[in-house]
Write a protein that holds these residues in place. Structure first.
Motif, PDB file in Angstrom:
ATOM      1  N   ASP A 196       0.758  -1.084   0.098  1.00 40.11           N
ATOM      2  CA  ASP A 196       0.037  -0.020  -0.006  1.00 40.11           C
ATOM      3  C   ASP A 196       0.813   1.255   0.021  1.00 40.11           C
ATOM      4  O   ASP A 196       0.861   1.996   0.940  1.00 40.11           O
ATOM      5  N   PRO A 197       1.523   1.516  -1.157  1.00 43.71           N
ATOM      6  CA  PRO A 197       2.341   2.799  -1.067  1.00 43.71           C
ATOM      7  C   PRO A 197       1.614   3.953  -1.296  1.00 43.71           C
ATOM      8  O   PRO A 197       0.285   3.937  -1.628  1.00 43.71           O
ATOM      9  N   SER A 198       2.179   5.370  -1.052  1.00 39.25           N
ATOM     10  CA  SER A 198       1.322   6.361  -1.347  1.00 39.25           C
ATOM     11  C   SER A 198       1.097   6.814  -2.814  1.00 39.25           C
ATOM     12  O   SER A 198       0.369   7.726  -3.034  1.00 39.25           O
ATOM     13  N   ASP A 199       2.109   6.317  -3.537  1.00 36.91           N
ATOM     14  CA  ASP A 199       1.999   6.644  -5.075  1.00 36.91           C
ATOM     15  C   ASP A 199       0.880   6.177  -5.745  1.00 36.91           C
ATOM     16  O   ASP A 199       0.545   4.873  -5.806  1.00 36.91           O
ATOM     17  N   PRO A 200      -0.107   6.990  -6.289  1.00 36.02           N
ATOM     18  CA  PRO A 200      -1.425   6.411  -6.868  1.00 36.02           C
ATOM     19  C   PRO A 200      -1.240   5.933  -8.038  1.00 36.02           C
ATOM     20  O   PRO A 200      -2.211   5.248  -8.679  1.00 36.02           O
ATOM     21  N   ASN A 201       0.001   6.075  -8.847  1.00 41.22           N
ATOM     22  CA  ASN A 201       0.108   5.605 -10.161  1.00 41.22           C
ATOM     23  C   ASN A 201       0.865   4.252 -10.231  1.00 41.22           C
ATOM     24  O   ASN A 201       1.123   3.794 -11.072  1.00 41.22           O
ATOM     25  N   VAL A 202       0.939   3.491  -8.777  1.00 35.09           N
ATOM     26  CA  VAL A 202       1.653   2.113  -8.834  1.00 35.09           C
ATOM     27  C   VAL A 202       0.427   1.247  -8.249  1.00 35.09           C
ATOM     28  O   VAL A 202      -0.185   1.383  -7.575  1.00 35.09           O
ATOM     29  N   ALA A 203       0.577   0.178  -9.237  1.00 33.44           N
ATOM     30  CA  ALA A 203      -0.415  -1.202  -8.577  1.00 33.44           C
ATOM     31  C   ALA A 203      -0.014  -1.570  -7.461  1.00 33.44           C
ATOM     32  O   ALA A 203       1.026  -1.885  -6.870  1.00 33.44           O
ATOM     33  N   THR A 204      -0.856  -1.775  -6.450  1.00 38.03           N
ATOM     34  CA  THR A 204      -0.956  -2.131  -5.011  1.00 38.03           C
ATOM     35  C   THR A 204      -1.629  -3.500  -4.898  1.00 38.03           C
ATOM     36  O   THR A 204      -2.827  -3.476  -5.576  1.00 38.03           O
ATOM     37  N   LEU A 205      -1.345  -4.267  -3.769  1.00 38.51           N
ATOM     38  CA  LEU A 205      -2.066  -5.436  -3.282  1.00 38.51           C
ATOM     39  C   LEU A 205      -3.456  -4.671  -2.594  1.00 38.51           C
ATOM     40  O   LEU A 205      -4.376  -5.392  -2.978  1.00 38.51           O
ATOM     41  N   CYS A 206      -3.351  -4.002  -1.916  1.00 35.90           N
ATOM     42  CA  CYS A 206      -4.549  -3.273  -1.164  1.00 35.90           C
ATOM     43  C   CYS A 206      -5.729  -2.833  -2.254  1.00 35.90           C
ATOM     44  O   CYS A 206      -6.804  -2.846  -1.930  1.00 35.90           O
ATOM     45  N   ARG A 207      -5.081  -2.029  -3.246  1.00 37.11           N
ATOM     46  CA  ARG A 207      -6.142  -1.291  -4.217  1.00 37.11           C
ATOM     47  C   ARG A 207      -6.603  -2.599  -5.024  1.00 37.11           C
ATOM     48  O   ARG A 207      -7.816  -2.776  -5.540  1.00 37.11           O
ATOM     49  N   HIS A 208      -5.721  -3.595  -5.337  1.00 38.36           N
ATOM     50  CA  HIS A 208      -6.191  -4.615  -6.322  1.00 38.36           C
ATOM     51  C   HIS A 208      -7.514  -5.451  -5.520  1.00 38.36           C
ATOM     52  O   HIS A 208      -8.327  -5.993  -6.075  1.00 38.36           O
ATOM     53  N   PHE A 209      -7.098  -5.895  -4.345  1.00 38.56           N
ATOM     54  CA  PHE A 209      -7.872  -6.752  -3.717  1.00 38.56           C
ATOM     55  C   PHE A 209      -9.117  -5.917  -2.817  1.00 38.56           C
ATOM     56  O   PHE A 209      -9.901  -6.537  -2.227  1.00 38.56           O
ATOM     57  N   ASP A 210      -8.818  -4.402  -2.645  1.00 38.35           N
ATOM     58  CA  ASP A 210      -9.775  -3.852  -1.990  1.00 38.35           C
ATOM     59  C   ASP A 210      -9.711  -4.049  -0.580  1.00 38.35           C
ATOM     60  O   ASP A 210     -11.195  -4.388   0.014  1.00 38.35           O
ATOM     61  N   VAL A 211      -8.701  -4.225  -0.042  1.00 43.08           N
ATOM     62  CA  VAL A 211      -8.676  -4.719   1.493  1.00 43.08           C
ATOM     63  C   VAL A 211      -7.729  -3.833   2.143  1.00 43.08           C
ATOM     64  O   VAL A 211      -6.969  -3.282   1.506  1.00 43.08           O
ATOM     65  N   LYS A 212      -7.714  -3.773   3.513  1.00 49.33           N
ATOM     66  CA  LYS A 212      -6.698  -3.222   4.138  1.00 49.33           C
ATOM     67  C   LYS A 212      -5.267  -3.872   4.192  1.00 49.33           C
ATOM     68  O   LYS A 212      -5.110  -5.057   4.035  1.00 49.33           O
ATOM     69  N   GLU A 213      -4.353  -3.110   4.429  1.00 51.24           N
ATOM     70  CA  GLU A 213      -2.779  -3.503   4.572  1.00 51.24           C
ATOM     71  C   GLU A 213      -2.787  -4.671   5.588  1.00 51.24           C
ATOM     72  O   GLU A 213      -2.067  -5.622   5.353  1.00 51.24           O
ATOM     73  N   ARG A 214      -3.341  -4.661   6.603  1.00 50.66           N
ATOM     74  CA  ARG A 214      -3.503  -5.668   7.582  1.00 50.66           C
ATOM     75  C   ARG A 214      -3.955  -7.090   7.151  1.00 50.66           C
ATOM     76  O   ARG A 214      -3.315  -7.911   7.396  1.00 50.66           O
ATOM     77  N   GLN A 215      -4.970  -6.978   6.400  1.00 49.29           N
ATOM     78  CA  GLN A 215      -5.492  -8.137   5.706  1.00 49.29           C
ATOM     79  C   GLN A 215      -4.518  -8.692   4.790  1.00 49.29           C
ATOM     80  O   GLN A 215      -4.498  -9.941   4.660  1.00 49.29           O
ATOM     81  N   ILE A 216      -3.886  -7.755   3.996  1.00 51.82           N
ATOM     82  CA  ILE A 216      -3.030  -8.408   2.928  1.00 51.82           C
ATOM     83  C   ILE A 216      -1.807  -9.166   3.595  1.00 51.82           C
ATOM     84  O   ILE A 216      -1.462 -10.137   3.197  1.00 51.82           O
ATOM     85  N   ASN A 217      -1.330  -8.617   4.665  1.00 49.93           N
ATOM     86  CA  ASN A 217      -0.136  -9.056   5.543  1.00 49.93           C
ATOM     87  C   ASN A 217      -0.470 -10.387   6.097  1.00 49.93           C
ATOM     88  O   ASN A 217       0.271 -11.444   6.292  1.00 49.93           O
ATOM     89  N   THR A 218      -1.852 -10.519   6.554  1.00 47.62           N
ATOM     90  CA  THR A 218      -2.313 -11.963   7.044  1.00 47.62           C
ATOM     91  C   THR A 218      -2.328 -12.890   6.170  1.00 47.62           C
ATOM     92  O   THR A 218      -1.873 -13.867   5.937  1.00 47.62           O
ATOM     93  N   TRP A 219      -2.752 -12.582   4.873  1.00 52.06           N
ATOM     94  CA  TRP A 219      -2.961 -13.440   3.546  1.00 52.06           C
ATOM     95  C   TRP A 219      -1.440 -13.925   3.291  1.00 52.06           C
ATOM     96  O   TRP A 219      -1.220 -15.151   3.267  1.00 52.06           O
ATOM     97  N   LEU A 220      -0.572 -12.833   3.338  1.00 55.13           N
ATOM     98  CA  LEU A 220       0.822 -13.434   2.982  1.00 55.13           C
ATOM     99  C   LEU A 220       1.566 -14.273   3.787  1.00 55.13           C
ATOM    100  O   LEU A 220       2.346 -15.116   3.624  1.00 55.13           O
ATOM    101  N   ARG A 221       1.320 -14.006   5.144  1.00 54.10           N
ATOM    102  CA  ARG A 221       1.828 -14.837   6.452  1.00 54.10           C
ATOM    103  C   ARG A 221       1.233 -16.549   6.126  1.00 54.10           C
ATOM    104  O   ARG A 221       1.987 -17.190   6.409  1.00 54.10           O
ATOM    105  N   THR A 222       0.110 -16.521   6.060  1.00 54.22           N
ATOM    106  CA  THR A 222      -0.653 -17.619   5.744  1.00 54.22           C
ATOM    107  C   THR A 222      -0.027 -18.313   4.600  1.00 54.22           C
ATOM    108  O   THR A 222       0.177 -19.350   4.550  1.00 54.22           O
ATOM    109  N   ALA A 223       0.055 -17.714   3.404  1.00 49.61           N
ATOM    110  CA  ALA A 223       0.399 -18.342   2.102  1.00 49.61           C
ATOM    111  C   ALA A 223       1.839 -18.953   2.368  1.00 49.61           C
ATOM    112  O   ALA A 223       2.089 -19.942   2.019  1.00 49.61           O
TER     113      ALA A 223
END
Length: 256
Positions: free
Chosen positions: A217-244
């Motif tokens: 979840d970077p601040s640059d709006p012109n960069v594709a991010t996981l949070c924007r792509h999945f429409d979830v919060k950074e905490r949720q993405i980190n949980t997914w990545l740890r589980t995976a």
């Protein structure tokens, strides 16, 4: 007189000579063992198995002897030695023809092809590929290895090309997508454990993050991010990545 006719005639006079093969090429040419293989088989039939010099047998000879002595498999130590030697040769052939494949995947390929070779050696009815083991064992084993390696990489590409391409939505058009984060060999190791990730969203996020260096979840709006792509919060993405990551490491080990 053809080689196959000479072989059959010689076999009629020497009981130690192997019977001619029964199948052949698609254009009707009968399979014929190499002369050195026929001679080695003849010599092996003429002595007691305990004096066999198995490491120096040609692979085609080993295949023939395994078929010949199959009924004695439980009481004949040399039979087990033949199986082990053939297995070692299959492992070398697979290893020589599977460069770029991770260690665990290579071991799986070896086990699979060893099983396939054993099935061909002990098939109940002769097939062209099975009989060809006594003509050119290496060619059969190498062909099986190359086919398996091709399937392995195709499976990896299914993740890296199809699934990754599908992750870019209409909302992402025009944004910058990061280059792959890992070199090809490391990506191959990564792909070996993807099937262990049970949630498709976790799998997709894992590949995008570690394989393609997508930020969370970077601040640059012109960069594709996981949070924007999945429409979830950074905490949720980190949980997914740890589980995976935990699931992948359980599958392929702790070295990832």
């Amino acid at each position: 007189m053809s080689e196959s006719t000479t072989h059959a005639t010689t076999a009629n006079h020497d009981p130690n000579c192997p019977a001619a093969l029964t199948l052949g090429t698609r254009d009707g040419r009968r399979y014929v063992r190499k002369s050195e293989v026929r001679e080695q088989i003849r010599q092996a039939h003429g002595v007691d198995p305990p004096v066999w010099d198995i490491p120096h047998f040609r692979s085609e000879t080993i295949v023939h002897l395994l078929r010949k002595w199959r009924e004695n498999s439980r009481t004949m130590p040399e039979f087990s030695a033949l199986v082990r030697e053939l297995g070692r040769r299959v492992a070398r052939i697979v290893s020589d023809n599977s460069r770029g494949v991770g260690n665990q995947a290579r071991d799986d390929l070896i086990d699979s092809i060893q099983g396939r070779i054993v099935s061909l050696v002990f098939e109940s009815a002769p097939t062209r590929k099975g009989e060809f083991l006594e003509v050119s064992f290496r060619k059969v084993a190498r062909g099986l290895a190359l086919n398996a390696v091709e399937a392995h990489f195709a499976r990896a590409n299914e993740y890296s090309e199809v699934r990754i391409a599908d992750t870019v939505t209409e909302e992402d058009v025009g944004v910058v997508v990061a280059d792959p984060a890992l070199p090809p060999d490391d990506l191959m190791i990564l792909f070996e454990g993807l099937d262990a990730i049970t949630d498709p969203r976790h799998r997709e996020a894992f590949v995008l993050r570690y394989g393609y260096n997508w930020p969370i979840d970077p601040s640059d709006p012109n960069v594709a991010t996981l949070c924007r792509h999945f429409d979830v919060k950074e905490r949720q993405i980190n949980t997914w990545l740890r589980t995976a990551m935990s699931q992948v490491r359980a599958r392929i080990g702790e070295n990832l």
